[in-house]
Design a protein around this motif. Structure first.
Motif, PDB file in Angstrom:
ATOM      1  N   ASP A 131       0.832  -1.202   0.000  1.00 21.28           N
ATOM      2  CA  ASP A 131       0.000   0.000   0.000  1.00 21.28           C
ATOM      3  C   ASP A 131       0.873   1.262   0.000  1.00 21.28           C
ATOM      4  O   ASP A 131       0.614   2.225  -0.742  1.00 21.28           O
ATOM      5  N   ALA A 132       1.935   1.264   0.812  1.00 18.66           N
ATOM      6  CA  ALA A 132       2.810   2.438   0.890  1.00 18.66           C
ATOM      7  C   ALA A 132       3.537   2.683  -0.423  1.00 18.66           C
ATOM      8  O   ALA A 132       3.631   3.829  -0.899  1.00 18.66           O
ATOM      9  N   TYR A 133       4.039   1.600  -1.012  1.00 18.04           N
ATOM     10  CA  TYR A 133       4.820   1.784  -2.239  1.00 18.04           C
ATOM     11  C   TYR A 133       3.960   2.214  -3.421  1.00 18.04           C
ATOM     12  O   TYR A 133       4.453   2.831  -4.362  1.00 18.04           O
ATOM     13  N   THR A 134       2.661   1.884  -3.398  1.00 16.20           N
ATOM     14  CA  THR A 134       1.794   2.403  -4.465  1.00 16.20           C
ATOM     15  C   THR A 134       1.695   3.921  -4.378  1.00 16.20           C
ATOM     16  O   THR A 134       1.697   4.617  -5.409  1.00 16.20           O
ATOM     17  N   PHE A 135       1.645   4.437  -3.133  1.00 18.97           N
ATOM     18  CA  PHE A 135       1.608   5.900  -2.962  1.00 18.97           C
ATOM     19  C   PHE A 135       2.959   6.516  -3.323  1.00 18.97           C
ATOM     20  O   PHE A 135       3.025   7.586  -3.937  1.00 18.97           O
ATOM     21  N   PHE A 136       4.075   5.829  -2.947  1.00 15.83           N
ATOM     22  CA  PHE A 136       5.389   6.336  -3.302  1.00 15.83           C
ATOM     23  C   PHE A 136       5.549   6.396  -4.816  1.00 15.83           C
ATOM     24  O   PHE A 136       6.071   7.378  -5.375  1.00 15.83           O
ATOM     25  N   LEU A 137       5.082   5.322  -5.489  1.00 18.59           N
ATOM     26  CA  LEU A 137       5.206   5.267  -6.936  1.00 18.59           C
ATOM     27  C   LEU A 137       4.374   6.354  -7.592  1.00 18.59           C
ATOM     28  O   LEU A 137       4.847   7.031  -8.525  1.00 18.59           O
ATOM     29  N   ALA A 138       3.137   6.538  -7.114  1.00 23.56           N
ATOM     30  CA  ALA A 138       2.279   7.590  -7.668  1.00 23.56           C
ATOM     31  C   ALA A 138       2.898   8.961  -7.430  1.00 23.56           C
ATOM     32  O   ALA A 138       2.841   9.853  -8.290  1.00 23.56           O
ATOM     33  N   ASP A 139       3.528   9.137  -6.245  1.00 20.49           N
ATOM     34  CA  ASP A 139       4.152  10.420  -5.944  1.00 20.49           C
ATOM     35  C   ASP A 139       5.374  10.663  -6.822  1.00 20.49           C
ATOM     36  O   ASP A 139       5.611  11.792  -7.288  1.00 20.49           O
ATOM     37  N   ASP A 140       6.144   9.575  -7.069  1.00 27.14           N
ATOM     38  CA  ASP A 140       7.324   9.717  -7.931  1.00 27.14           C
ATOM     39  C   ASP A 140       6.923  10.059  -9.359  1.00 27.14           C
ATOM     40  O   ASP A 140       7.595  10.856 -10.030  1.00 27.14           O
ATOM     41  N   GLY A 142       4.191  11.535 -10.262  1.00 27.49           N
ATOM     42  CA  GLY A 142       3.580  12.862 -10.295  1.00 27.49           C
ATOM     43  C   GLY A 142       2.421  12.933 -11.269  1.00 27.49           C
ATOM     44  O   GLY A 142       1.583  12.021 -11.356  1.00 27.49           O
ATOM     45  N   ASP A 143       2.404  14.032 -12.035  1.00 28.70           N
ATOM     46  CA  ASP A 143       1.307  14.235 -12.983  1.00 28.70           C
ATOM     47  C   ASP A 143       1.479  13.416 -14.253  1.00 28.70           C
ATOM     48  O   ASP A 143       0.609  13.454 -15.137  1.00 28.70           O
ATOM     49  N   THR A 144       2.592  12.705 -14.364  1.00 27.59           N
ATOM     50  CA  THR A 144       2.849  11.937 -15.596  1.00 27.59           C
ATOM     51  C   THR A 144       2.275  10.527 -15.523  1.00 27.59           C
ATOM     52  O   THR A 144       2.555   9.716 -16.408  1.00 27.59           O
ATOM     53  N   VAL A 145       1.523  10.249 -14.457  1.00 28.10           N
ATOM     54  CA  VAL A 145       0.961   8.888 -14.316  1.00 28.10           C
ATOM     55  C   VAL A 145      -0.081   8.663 -15.396  1.00 28.10           C
ATOM     56  O   VAL A 145      -1.077   9.406 -15.470  1.00 28.10           O
TER      57      VAL A 145
END
Length: 327
Positions: A131-140, A142-145
């Motif tokens: 769960d944490a790494y999904t948020f880290f990945l989304a944060d990394d 950024g808007d380019t997801v």
């Protein structure tokens, strides 16, 4: 003349003299008396002999009966000694078996506690990391997801949360199998009314209660059972035409929860109380297959038979209490 002379002599001598006939008669009477005396003595001797014989026979019979009675008592004593020895051996065997079962139950409880702790901590750590790494990945990113990636991340989070729910259910299921019970007599109608008021005050499906009398159970646990069963009935009835739930007693020892819901397919009948088994797809009804399994787990700890059947257009859940456990 002779008679007159004898009377005269009797008067002169002052003694009663007998005539020959009188003497003869008196002699005959004496002989008769002696004969009777002899016969009486013979009868008395015979009676004495018979009495001695009877006494001897009675003593022999009493002695024989006493010997037989002593033999019977001795045999019974042997049986009692044998029975006592058997009871002693059985008691030792029962004590050993009881101790063995206590040890097995203690070991099982320890294993369940270890498993619950492992599930609660070790299994949750990877879920928290995912769960944490999904948020880290989304944060990394950024808007380019990309939209597809965002959807995949949400799906990962959703399944992680679902896995957490399943782990919680498994821990609770294990706990319900070993937690101590406080079984007391409770009013069945009052208990069900309390469940309805606390959990189904705004139920979309009308609930009709026709229950009275007392049952013996652990109140918090059985309230959990009733809550799960009523919730299940509401879930599968709310989208049907003129839905209704009836809670009634077919006998003092049998409680029925009847709904007019969609029911279940026959192929699910054998697994209906299996943990995590769902009788309908996620696209039809929400749920994780926990409610019925939990209710059955609690019921079985109370020796209550929980059955689920389809009768015509109705689904009937019955809780059958053994009469020996009824207050």
């Amino acid at each position: 003349m002779l008679r007159l002379l004898i009377q005269l002599l009797s008067f002169v001598t002052g003694q009663r003299l007998l005539t020959p006939d009188q003497a003869k008669r008196q002699q005959l009477e004496l002989e008769d008396l002696r004969s009777k005396q002899i016969a009486l003595e013979a009868l008395s001797n015979k009676l004495r002999g018979e009495m001695k014989r009877q006494q001897s026979m009675a003593r022999d019979a009493l002695k024989s009966r006493q010997i037989k009675l002593e033999r019977v008592i001795s045999a019974k004593q042997n049986d009692i000694d044998s029975l006592n020895e058997t009871l002693k051996q059985l008691s030792q065997s029962v004590d050993f078996e009881t101790q063995r079962q206590i040890k097995e139950n203690t070991d099982l409880l320890a294993q369940l506690n270890w498993l619950s702790g492992t599930i609660a901590h070790d299994f949750r750590a990877p879920l928290r990391a995912i769960d944490a790494y999904t948020f880290f990945l989304a944060d990394d990113l950024g808007d380019t997801v990309p939209p597809e990636a965002e959807k995949s991340l949400e799906e990962i989070r959703r399944n992680g949360k679902r896995m957490g729910v399943l782990l919680d259910a498994l821990i609770e299921y294990l706990r319900l199998g070993v937690c101590p019970l406080n079984i007391q007599p409770h009013d069945l109608g009052e208990t069900l009314t309390q469940v309805i008021n606390e959990h189904f005050d705004f139920s979309p499906v009308p609930i009709e209660l026709q229950v009275q009398g007392q049952w013996r159970f652990d109140k918090p646990l059985m309230m959990r059972t009733f809550k799960e069963l009523i919730d299940n009935a509401i879930k599968f009835s709310r989208d049907t035409e003129s839905p209704k739930i009836i809670i009634r007693q077919s006998s003092p020892h049998c409680l029925e929860i009847i709904d007019t819901g969609v029911g279940f397919a026959e192929e699910h009948k054998a697994q209906k109380f299996q943990l995590f088994h769902r009788m309908h797809g996620n696209d039809e009804f929400k749920g994780e297959g926990i409610g019925l399994a939990t209710a059955e787990r609690i019921a079985s700890r109370h020796h209550i038979a929980l059955r689920l059947n389809r009768v015509g257009s109705q689904t009937v859940v019955s809780l059958q209490l053994p009469e020996t456990l009824n207050p």
